[in-house]
Write an enzyme that holds these catalytic residues in place. Sequence first.
Site, PDB file in Angstrom:
ATOM      1  N   GLY A 187      -3.963  -0.795   6.430  1.00  0.00           N
ATOM      2  CA  GLY A 187      -3.835  -0.451   7.844  1.00  0.00           C
ATOM      3  C   GLY A 187      -5.075   0.222   8.424  1.00  0.00           C
ATOM      4  O   GLY A 187      -6.208  -0.266   8.276  1.00  0.00           O
TER       5      GLY A 187
ATOM      6  N   ASP B   2       8.723   5.649   7.666  1.00  0.00           N
ATOM      7  CA  ASP B   2       8.114   5.145   8.900  1.00  0.00           C
ATOM      8  C   ASP B   2       6.938   6.021   9.264  1.00  0.00           C
ATOM      9  O   ASP B   2       7.038   7.247   9.228  1.00  0.00           O
ATOM     10  CB  ASP B   2       9.135   5.114  10.028  1.00  0.00           C
ATOM     11  CG  ASP B   2       9.866   3.795   9.993  1.00  0.00           C
ATOM     12  OD1 ASP B   2      10.983   3.771   9.464  1.00  0.00           O
ATOM     13  OD2 ASP B   2       9.275   2.781  10.420  1.00  0.00           O
ATOM     14  N   SER B   3       5.856   5.360   9.638  1.00  0.00           N
ATOM     15  CA  SER B   3       4.651   6.147   9.911  1.00  0.00           C
ATOM     16  C   SER B   3       3.897   5.534  11.073  1.00  0.00           C
ATOM     17  O   SER B   3       4.168   4.403  11.489  1.00  0.00           O
ATOM     18  CB  SER B   3       3.768   6.206   8.671  1.00  0.00           C
ATOM     19  OG  SER B   3       3.784   4.975   7.989  1.00  0.00           O
TER      20      SER B   3
ATOM     21  N   GLU C 183      13.051  -3.291  12.958  1.00  0.00           N
ATOM     22  CA  GLU C 183      12.679  -1.997  13.524  1.00  0.00           C
ATOM     23  C   GLU C 183      13.149  -1.928  14.963  1.00  0.00           C
ATOM     24  O   GLU C 183      12.796  -2.797  15.757  1.00  0.00           O
ATOM     25  CB  GLU C 183      11.157  -1.847  13.480  1.00  0.00           C
ATOM     26  CG  GLU C 183      10.751  -0.680  12.631  1.00  0.00           C
ATOM     27  CD  GLU C 183       9.255  -0.608  12.398  1.00  0.00           C
ATOM     28  OE1 GLU C 183       8.508  -0.466  13.367  1.00  0.00           O
ATOM     29  OE2 GLU C 183       8.868  -0.690  11.226  1.00  0.00           O
TER      30      GLU C 183
ATOM     31  N   GLY D 215       0.828  -1.210   0.000  1.00  0.00           N
ATOM     32  CA  GLY D 215       0.000   0.000   0.000  1.00  0.00           C
ATOM     33  C   GLY D 215       0.859   1.255   0.000  1.00  0.00           C
ATOM     34  O   GLY D 215       0.617   2.198  -0.769  1.00  0.00           O
ATOM     35  N   LYS D 216       1.897   1.241   0.845  1.00  0.00           N
ATOM     36  CA  LYS D 216       2.820   2.388   0.875  1.00  0.00           C
ATOM     37  C   LYS D 216       3.488   2.549  -0.487  1.00  0.00           C
ATOM     38  O   LYS D 216       3.611   3.661  -1.011  1.00  0.00           O
ATOM     39  CB  LYS D 216       3.957   2.118   1.878  1.00  0.00           C
ATOM     40  CG  LYS D 216       3.702   2.431   3.299  1.00  0.00           C
ATOM     41  CD  LYS D 216       5.037   2.297   4.054  1.00  0.00           C
ATOM     42  CE  LYS D 216       4.869   2.415   5.542  1.00  0.00           C
ATOM     43  NZ  LYS D 216       6.149   2.277   6.258  1.00  0.00           N
TER      44      LYS D 216
HETATM   45  P1  ITT Z   1       7.605  -1.002   6.158  1.00  0.00           P
HETATM   46  O1  ITT Z   1       8.142  -2.300   5.673  1.00  0.00           O
HETATM   47  O2  ITT Z   1       7.720   0.112   5.168  1.00  0.00           O
HETATM   48  O3  ITT Z   1       8.133  -0.623   7.520  1.00  0.00           O
HETATM   49  P2  ITT Z   1       5.126  -1.234   7.671  1.00  0.00           P
HETATM   50  O4  ITT Z   1       3.699  -1.466   7.309  1.00  0.00           O
HETATM   51  O5  ITT Z   1       5.734  -2.155   8.699  1.00  0.00           O
HETATM   52  O6  ITT Z   1       5.996  -1.222   6.322  1.00  0.00           O
HETATM   53  P3  ITT Z   1       5.595   0.991   9.484  1.00  0.00           P
HETATM   54  O7  ITT Z   1       6.549   0.191  10.276  1.00  0.00           O
HETATM   55  O8  ITT Z   1       5.944   2.399   9.116  1.00  0.00           O
HETATM   56  O9  ITT Z   1       5.256   0.275   8.096  1.00  0.00           O
HETATM   57  O10 ITT Z   1       4.209   0.935  10.219  1.00  0.00           O
HETATM   58  C1  ITT Z   1       3.251   1.867   9.963  1.00  0.00           C
HETATM   59  C2  ITT Z   1       1.899   1.291  10.334  1.00  0.00           C
HETATM   60  O11 ITT Z   1       1.054   2.403  10.672  1.00  0.00           O
HETATM   61  C3  ITT Z   1       1.261   0.597   9.150  1.00  0.00           C
HETATM   62  O12 ITT Z   1       1.524  -0.795   9.122  1.00  0.00           O
HETATM   63  C4  ITT Z   1      -0.228   0.917   9.371  1.00  0.00           C
HETATM   64  O13 ITT Z   1      -0.795  -0.003  10.281  1.00  0.00           O
HETATM   65  C5  ITT Z   1      -0.167   2.300  10.026  1.00  0.00           C
HETATM   66  N1  ITT Z   1      -0.206   3.347   8.977  1.00  0.00           N
HETATM   67  C6  ITT Z   1       0.793   4.204   8.625  1.00  0.00           C
HETATM   68  N2  ITT Z   1       0.421   4.987   7.606  1.00  0.00           N
HETATM   69  C7  ITT Z   1      -0.823   4.605   7.283  1.00  0.00           C
HETATM   70  C8  ITT Z   1      -1.728   5.001   6.298  1.00  0.00           C
HETATM   71  O14 ITT Z   1      -1.422   5.914   5.390  1.00  0.00           O
HETATM   72  N3  ITT Z   1      -2.916   4.394   6.263  1.00  0.00           N
HETATM   73  C9  ITT Z   1      -3.249   3.450   7.158  1.00  0.00           C
HETATM   74  N4  ITT Z   1      -2.447   2.990   8.107  1.00  0.00           N
HETATM   75  C10 ITT Z   1      -1.234   3.564   8.178  1.00  0.00           C
END
Ligand code: ITT
Length: 191
Positions: A144, A68-69, A39, A14-15
């Site tokens: 997410g 990171d979000s 992480e 999704g990202k």
């Molecule tokens: P990476 O491999 O890029 O780290 P990740 O999903 O583990 O992917 P993060 O560690 O940054 O990413 O976790 C961010 C979480 O916060 C993500 O899994 C979602 O649950 C939530 N999140 C962040 N941005 C979001 C968005 O735009 N929409 C919905 N949920 C979001």
Amino acid sequence: MSNPKPTFVTSNKGKAREVELIFRKHKLGLKVFYAETLEIQSGSLLEISVFRALQAQRMVGGPVFVEDSGLFIHSLKGFPGPFSSYVYRTLGVEGVLRVLGDKDRKAVFKSVVCYFDGLREMKTFEGNCQGKIAAKPAGKGGFGFDPVFIPAGQKKTFAEMSVEEKNRLSHRSQSVSSLCRWLYKVRRQRT
Ligand code: ITT
């Protein structure tokens, strides 16, 4: 001097979709490498992103960036914040709604991008999107916590929007657009 395309390292499709569209809008090339990175446990998205960018760079070589979000709910003192990914996988959206109960629903999505060229340049960029937690999940798009996040001034959740609509408002579009503007400027200075 040639400008190698930066590689976005993520495990989240999704990202990647959102970031690809932002790069396309800025007419910049991009590679995506799907991988999990470790992480560190930290309350700071910035610290986590720096640590992950160093790992990502060792993994793929050349210029890389990570993002990171997290979702920070004010009445829960910023929970789940930097632990959003873990909380999403464990409690899930419904679990967070239960924890929130009838407390105040104001929240903010935060994003930090960390770019590392592998030599000497490391830069970070931030973005925030204020909003509130919906009473119940709505929409099938995104990923997410998108089904329960309504950005300020909007009626729909992120999951009810197209990627283009979400990219006009989101925390990630701000941090990634700042990276794009910086890359564009640096490239112009070098040519
Ligand atoms: P990476 O491999 O890029 O780290 P990740 O999903 O583990 O992917 P993060 O560690 O940054 O990413 O976790 C961010 C979480 O916060 C993500 O899994 C979602 O649950 C939530 N999140 C962040 N941005 C979001 C968005 O735009 N929409 C919905 N949920 C979001």
